[in-house]
Write a protein that holds these residues in place. Structure first.
Motif, PDB file in Angstrom:
ATOM      1  N   ALA A  91     -18.017  -9.578   6.366  1.00  0.00           N
ATOM      2  CA  ALA A  91     -17.347  -8.422   7.672  1.00  0.00           C
ATOM      3  C   ALA A  91     -18.588  -7.259   7.322  1.00  0.00           C
ATOM      4  O   ALA A  91     -18.029  -7.088   8.739  1.00  0.00           O
ATOM      5  CB  ALA A  91     -16.505  -7.798   6.272  1.00  0.00           C
ATOM      6  N   TRP A  92     -19.269  -6.591   7.595  1.00  0.00           N
ATOM      7  CA  TRP A  92     -20.000  -5.865   7.693  1.00  0.00           C
ATOM      8  C   TRP A  92     -21.506  -6.313   8.971  1.00  0.00           C
ATOM      9  O   TRP A  92     -21.233  -6.056   9.392  1.00  0.00           O
ATOM     10  CB  TRP A  92     -21.742  -5.170   6.990  1.00  0.00           C
ATOM     11  CG  TRP A  92     -22.067  -4.446   7.263  1.00  0.00           C
ATOM     12  CD1 TRP A  92     -23.109  -4.761   7.747  1.00  0.00           C
ATOM     13  CD2 TRP A  92     -21.703  -2.483   7.689  1.00  0.00           C
ATOM     14  NE1 TRP A  92     -24.102  -3.517   8.528  1.00  0.00           N
ATOM     15  CE2 TRP A  92     -22.616  -2.550   8.130  1.00  0.00           C
ATOM     16  CE3 TRP A  92     -20.884  -2.283   7.486  1.00  0.00           C
ATOM     17  CZ2 TRP A  92     -23.237  -1.358   8.454  1.00  0.00           C
ATOM     18  CZ3 TRP A  92     -21.310  -1.347   7.793  1.00  0.00           C
ATOM     19  CH2 TRP A  92     -21.912  -0.722   8.686  1.00  0.00           C
ATOM     20  N   GLU A  93     -21.278  -8.047   8.728  1.00  0.00           N
ATOM     21  CA  GLU A  93     -22.441  -8.659   9.949  1.00  0.00           C
ATOM     22  C   GLU A  93     -21.382  -8.356  10.785  1.00  0.00           C
ATOM     23  O   GLU A  93     -21.586  -8.027  12.003  1.00  0.00           O
ATOM     24  CB  GLU A  93     -22.522  -9.581   9.765  1.00  0.00           C
ATOM     25  CG  GLU A  93     -23.953  -9.900   8.461  1.00  0.00           C
ATOM     26  CD  GLU A  93     -24.847 -11.204   8.291  1.00  0.00           C
ATOM     27  OE1 GLU A  93     -23.963 -12.518   8.534  1.00  0.00           O
ATOM     28  OE2 GLU A  93     -25.471 -10.561   7.673  1.00  0.00           O
ATOM     29  N   GLU A  94     -19.977  -9.018  10.738  1.00  0.00           N
ATOM     30  CA  GLU A  94     -19.036  -8.978  12.122  1.00  0.00           C
ATOM     31  C   GLU A  94     -18.981  -7.721  12.817  1.00  0.00           C
ATOM     32  O   GLU A  94     -19.128  -7.688  13.870  1.00  0.00           O
ATOM     33  CB  GLU A  94     -17.631  -9.375  11.721  1.00  0.00           C
ATOM     34  CG  GLU A  94     -16.484 -10.304  12.885  1.00  0.00           C
ATOM     35  CD  GLU A  94     -15.256 -10.658  12.008  1.00  0.00           C
ATOM     36  OE1 GLU A  94     -14.227 -10.771  13.245  1.00  0.00           O
ATOM     37  OE2 GLU A  94     -15.795 -10.953  11.291  1.00  0.00           O
ATOM     38  N   PHE A  95     -18.507  -6.926  11.494  1.00  0.00           N
ATOM     39  CA  PHE A  95     -18.225  -5.293  12.386  1.00  0.00           C
ATOM     40  C   PHE A  95     -19.484  -5.076  13.224  1.00  0.00           C
ATOM     41  O   PHE A  95     -19.344  -4.286  14.241  1.00  0.00           O
ATOM     42  CB  PHE A  95     -18.021  -4.740  11.862  1.00  0.00           C
ATOM     43  CG  PHE A  95     -17.816  -2.978  11.482  1.00  0.00           C
ATOM     44  CD1 PHE A  95     -16.671  -2.400  12.093  1.00  0.00           C
ATOM     45  CD2 PHE A  95     -19.023  -2.002  11.485  1.00  0.00           C
ATOM     46  CE1 PHE A  95     -16.553  -1.315  12.121  1.00  0.00           C
ATOM     47  CE2 PHE A  95     -18.732  -0.574  11.557  1.00  0.00           C
ATOM     48  CZ  PHE A  95     -17.428  -0.742  11.595  1.00  0.00           C
ATOM     49  N   THR A  96     -20.634  -5.225  12.464  1.00  0.00           N
ATOM     50  CA  THR A  96     -21.665  -4.182  13.481  1.00  0.00           C
ATOM     51  C   THR A  96     -21.968  -4.919  14.500  1.00  0.00           C
ATOM     52  O   THR A  96     -22.370  -4.547  15.909  1.00  0.00           O
ATOM     53  CB  THR A  96     -22.658  -4.357  12.749  1.00  0.00           C
ATOM     54  OG1 THR A  96     -23.430  -5.985  11.989  1.00  0.00           O
ATOM     55  CG2 THR A  96     -22.880  -3.773  11.203  1.00  0.00           C
ATOM     56  N   SER A  97     -22.017  -6.752  14.679  1.00  0.00           N
ATOM     57  CA  SER A  97     -22.339  -7.030  16.404  1.00  0.00           C
ATOM     58  C   SER A  97     -21.151  -6.850  16.983  1.00  0.00           C
ATOM     59  O   SER A  97     -21.017  -7.180  18.220  1.00  0.00           O
ATOM     60  CB  SER A  97     -21.944  -8.365  14.882  1.00  0.00           C
ATOM     61  OG  SER A  97     -21.660  -9.574  16.780  1.00  0.00           O
TER      62      SER A  97
END
Length: 112
Positions: A91-97
Motif C-alpha cells: 500500500a505504501w509503494e502504491e501511495f508514494t508512486s
C-alpha cells in the motif's frame, strides 16, 4: 518530523522494525531513530500503547525475559503481523508512486 505526519503509519513502522528479529521496547525506539536517520524520535508514551494495540490485534507477541538483572518485555512479529506488514508495504509503494506522480514535475521533453 511532525507527529501528524506519522498518523496512520505508526503501526506499520513498528511492524517493520520487528521484521527479522525480536526487540524490547527501548530497542524498537532506537531502531526507529537509527533507520530514520534520527528523524523519528518517538516517546515511550507513543510506542508502548501502540505495541499493546498490535499485540491485542494478534500482530505481535511479547514475552518477559531477564537481561543483566533487568526485566524486559520482548516483542516479535506473528504470522498475522508479517501478512499485515506485507500489505502495508504494498500500500505504501502504491501511495508514494501515486503521490510522487502528481507532486514531482514531469521530465523535460527531449529535444535533439
Amino acid at each position: 518530523m511532525k507527529a501528524d505526519a506519522l498518523r496512520g503509519h505508526l503501526d506499520a513502522l513498528l511492524l517493520a522494525v520487528l521484521d527479522g528479529e525480536p526487540r524490547h521496547g527501548y530497542a524498537i525506539i532506537e531502531a526507529l531513530q537509527e533507520r530514520s536517520g534520527g528523524s523519528l524520535s518517538l516517546p515511550t508514551g507513543t510506542v508502548y500503547p501502540a505495541l499493546r494495540r498490535l499485540e491485542r490485534a494478534g500482530y505481535v507477541e511479547s514475552a518477559w525475559s531477564t537481561v543483566g538483572g533487568r526485566e524486559r518485555r520482548t516483542y516479535r512479529l506473528t504470522n498475522a503481523g508479517r501478512k499485515v506488514l506485507s500489505e502495508e508495504r504494498s500500500a505504501w509503494e502504491e501511495f508514494t508512486s501515486t503521490i510522487g506522480a502528481v507532486l514531482m514535475p514531469p521530465p523535460a521533453p527531449y529535444s535533439p
